[in-house]
Design an enzyme around this catalytic site. Structure first.
Site, PDB file in Angstrom:
ATOM      1  N   VAL A 566       0.837  -1.191   0.000  1.00 18.51           N
ATOM      2  CA  VAL A 566       0.000   0.000   0.000  1.00 18.51           C
ATOM      3  C   VAL A 566       0.877   1.249   0.000  1.00 18.51           C
ATOM      4  CG1 VAL A 566      -1.864   1.231   1.163  1.00 18.51           C
ATOM      5  CG2 VAL A 566      -1.755  -1.253   1.298  1.00 18.51           C
ATOM      6  N   ASP A 680     -11.345 -11.837   6.654  1.00 19.81           N
ATOM      7  CA  ASP A 680     -10.018 -11.548   7.209  1.00 19.81           C
ATOM      8  C   ASP A 680     -10.062 -10.282   8.072  1.00 19.81           C
ATOM      9  OD1 ASP A 680      -7.356 -11.832   7.770  1.00 19.81           O
ATOM     10  OD2 ASP A 680      -6.648 -10.941   5.902  1.00 19.81           O
TER      11      ASP A 680
END
Length: 724
Positions: A566, A680
């Protein structure tokens, strides 16, 4: 004039009051002992009597001089030294005392016939002495607004004739006094803003004379459905900010004279009792911040005197009843943070006195009813975090008294109506996270709005933070197009055939242009990008992101996960985005790019204030990445591992984080079609903004990257966080 103190003491009941900040005077005990009709004003030589006052308090001096002036001339001659405004200097009978005032200075045993004792607003400290039990005849005791501490002495149970007891705004602890209403005479009992704990006094359940009851702001516990009875004379009750549990009793409906019912911020569950509709004199209902379920009862339609209805922060479902139009006196309506659904009823427009309307954080659909524009007195309108769609009704521009407008986190589209320029009282506005486009209204509220209040729309422009200036050429073109439409409508019967020819020619040129573009940019479908989701030029934004991250330089890296790395990117419009560059191993698995593109479009349309917004996906021969909303504080894990930030994230903020996560997952599971399974949830995938609001990220990533998977029992997630 004969002084009250010249009469035999046993022949009357004393009504004893204290002026604010006028401390207890010791001579009163002397007054109670004198029974001779010839006793002087003090009952002893003047030099033997002493008043205690606060040094330098001119208000007390004025009060003493006023009292002196009310006496007969003989009595005033004994007080000839009482001149000026300094009672601490040569005033006979006056001594100044700077020590703290307590009730232990008061000789309760000297006043067995006392009826009224009003000691409010006197800065009294310490505990209540047990001698207060000697006031067996007292009917009114007011100790409000002091600094008294400790528990209530059991001797107060002797005060069985009380009709008024005021204990509010002190620091009392322990249980409430248990025997105060044994005779059923208590009418007014206020004990709010203390630290009382434990259950409600048993005698209160049968205290049928109660007119006013305030116990809010304590730590009281107990089953609210069992601890309170029926009170035919009750006018006002406030039990808010305690720890009551259980369900609301139907007996509240038997309180036919009740005008205010406040039981907010407790642990009350169950449904709103239908019988509450029988309390037809109700003006105010506040049941907010509990665990109420079910729908809003139709029986409440009979409460035509309501001016405030607050049911926010519960689990209410169903529609807003159409009988809402019957509440012609309604000024405050707060139904925020529930599970209400359906359309917003147009009947709300008939509540002409409405000042405050909050329907945020529900599941309302369809459009904003134009009838809301009829609410000429409305000052605060919040419709944020719903599923409202279509355009903004121009009638909202008629809300000339509106000061706050929040329609963020919806699916509203189109141009903001020009009538909004008339909202001159507007001071705060938030239209973020919609699909609005075009120029913003030329008024102060929009010009001063922050980037956060205008962000994530389809193409707003104007003089405001984070927006590009509107192109005047485009405005002229738009005006010309509108004029052309009128002309075409007039001459359409005559020029229909010619128009058809133009359409055919235009289509030919468009197809030819597409063919040339395809030849100039060869490549398979996977080389295209999906920034068109936001109506932008995908190729241009791809270049902007590459430039902003210096082709994904590690200096811009803010995190790394199982699917990619990211990066933080600031694109030319000053918008900050989070770019997740997918690992090559993941992009190689995108066998059906069209299906993947369709699913990204579905996810990009998700709008929930606790879910990180997915802007789109770009796939290129060199790089493939997802573009998300940037959340300032980063992950929950990062905050928890920082000692300074972890301390700031107190338990109330942590509880709010949990509520945000639950709300996001509930939305993904129950409000999306088809449902989206996160698979998740970890502290790394929960991001916090500057206000410590939770935003779930990476939702559906496992599903996005494995669209053909049919085996949902295969492990997907992070070890240590998954369910067994």
């Amino acid at each position: 004039m004969t002084s009250l103190l010249h009469r035999p003491f046993s022949s009357f009941f004393l009504h004893l009051f204290f002026l604010p900040h006028l401390f207890y005077f010791t001579p009163f005990s002397a007054f109670a002992d004198h029974t001779s009709s010839t006793t002087s004003i003090f009952g002893t030589p003047a030099s033997a009597a002493e008043y205690k006052v606060a040094e330098g308090n001119t208000t007390e001096a004025e009060a003493l001089l006023k009292w002196k002036a009310s006496l007969d001339s003989q009595s005033q001659s004994l007080l000839s030294s009482w001149v000026g405004i300094s009672p601490c200097i040569k005033w006979i009978g006056i001594t100044c005392d700077n020590s703290e005032s307590t009730l232990y200075d008061f000789n309760f045993s000297s006043f067995p016939n006392l009826l009224i004792l009003d000691l409010r607003n006197n800065s009294l400290s310490g505990t209540i002495p047990s001698q207060i039990g000697n006031l067996s005849r007292i009917i009114k005791l007011n100790l409000c607004h002091n600094e008294l501490t400790g528990s209530i002495p059991s001797e107060m149970n002797n005060l069985t004739r009380l009709t008024f007891l005021g204990l509010s705004k002190n620091e009392f602890t322990g249980p409430l006094p248990q025997g105060l209403c044994l005779r059923g005479l208590l009418e007014n009992f206020t004990a709010f803003s203390n630290y009382f704990s434990g259950p409600i006094l048993e005698s209160l359940k049968n205290c049928t004379a109660l007119y006013r009851l305030r116990l809010d702001g304590n730590q009281l516990t107990g089953n609210i459905s069992e601890d309170f009875g029926s009170y035919p004379s009750l006018d006002y009750v406030d039990l808010s900010y305690n720890n009551f549990y259980g369900e609301l009793s139907s007996k509240w409906g038997e309180c036919r004279n009740m005008t205010s019912l406040k039981i907010s911020n407790n642990n009350v569950s169950g449904e709103i009792p239908l019988e509450l509709g029988k309390a037809t004199r109700l003006h105010l209902i506040d049941l907010s911040s509990n665990h109420l379920q079910g729908t809003i009862p139709t029986e409440l339609g009979g409460l035509k005197l309501l001016y405030s209805l607050t049911l926010s922060n519960n689990h209410l479902s169903g529609n807003i009843p159409s009988y809402i139009r019957m509440f012609s006196s309604l000024q405050i309506l707060n139904l925020a943070y529930n599970d209400l659904n359906g359309s917003i009823p147009k009947q709300l427009g008939e509540c002409s006195n409405l000042l405050f309307l909050n329907l945020s954080n529900n599941k309302f659909t369809e459009s904003i009813p134009s009838e809301i524009g009829s609410l000429q007195s409305l000052q605060d309108l919040d419709l944020s975090c719903n599923f409202l769609a279509q355009g903004l009704p121009w009638q909202l521009g008629q809300l000339r008294m509106l000061e706050t407008l929040d329609i963020s986190h919806n699916m509203l589209s189109g141009v903001i109506p020009s009538s909004f320029k008339d909202l001159l009282s507007l001071s705060t506005v938030n239209i973020s996270f919609n699909e609005l486009r075009g120029p913003i209204p030329d008024i102060k509220a929009f010009h001063n709005a922050s980037y956060e209040a205008l962000r994530d729309n389809m193409g707003l422009c104007g003089n405001a933070s984070g927006l590009k200036l509107c192109d005047p050429t485009e405005s002229n073109i738009t005006s010309k197009k509108k004029g052309n439409k009128v002309v075409i409508l007039i001459v359409l019967p005559v020029l229909g055939g010619l128009l058809l020819v133009f359409v055919v020619i235009g289509a030919f040129f468009i197809l030819r242009q597409r063919a040339r573009k395809s030849e100039a940019e060869p490549g398979n479908e996977q080389d295209q990008n999906m920034f068109t989701i936001l109506g932008h030029d995908g190729k241009k934004l791809y270049e902007n992101i590459i430039e902003a991250t210096e082709e994904f330089n590690s200096n811009y890296c803010i995190g790394e996960g199982g699917y990619g790395t990211v990066y933080k990117a600031v694109i030319p419009t000053e918008r900050v985005v989070a770019v997740k560059k997918l690992h090559r191993s993941q992009t190689d698995r995108l066998s059906d790019f069209k299906a993947f593109e369709k699913e990204v479009c579905v996810l990009a349309n998700i709008r929930h204030c606790n879910i990180v917004k997915l802007y789109g996906f770009c796939s290129h021969a060199k790089h493939s990445f997802l573009v998300y909303e940037f959340v300032d504080r980063g992950s929950l894990r990062k905050v928890l591992t920082s000692e300074e930030q972890a301390i700031e994230l107190d338990w109330m903020k942590r509880l709010n984080v949990v509520k945000g996560i639950v709300g996001a997952l509930s939305y993904l599971h129950h409000s999306c079609s088809p449902p989206i399974i996160h698979r998740d949830i970890t502290s790394n995938n929960v991001l916090l903004d500057l206000e410590y609001e939770a935003h779930v990220s990476d939702f559906g990533t496992a599903r996005l990257l494995m669209p053909d998977s049919s085996n949902w029992t295969v492990f997907a997630g992070t070890f240590g966080y998954s369910a067994p």
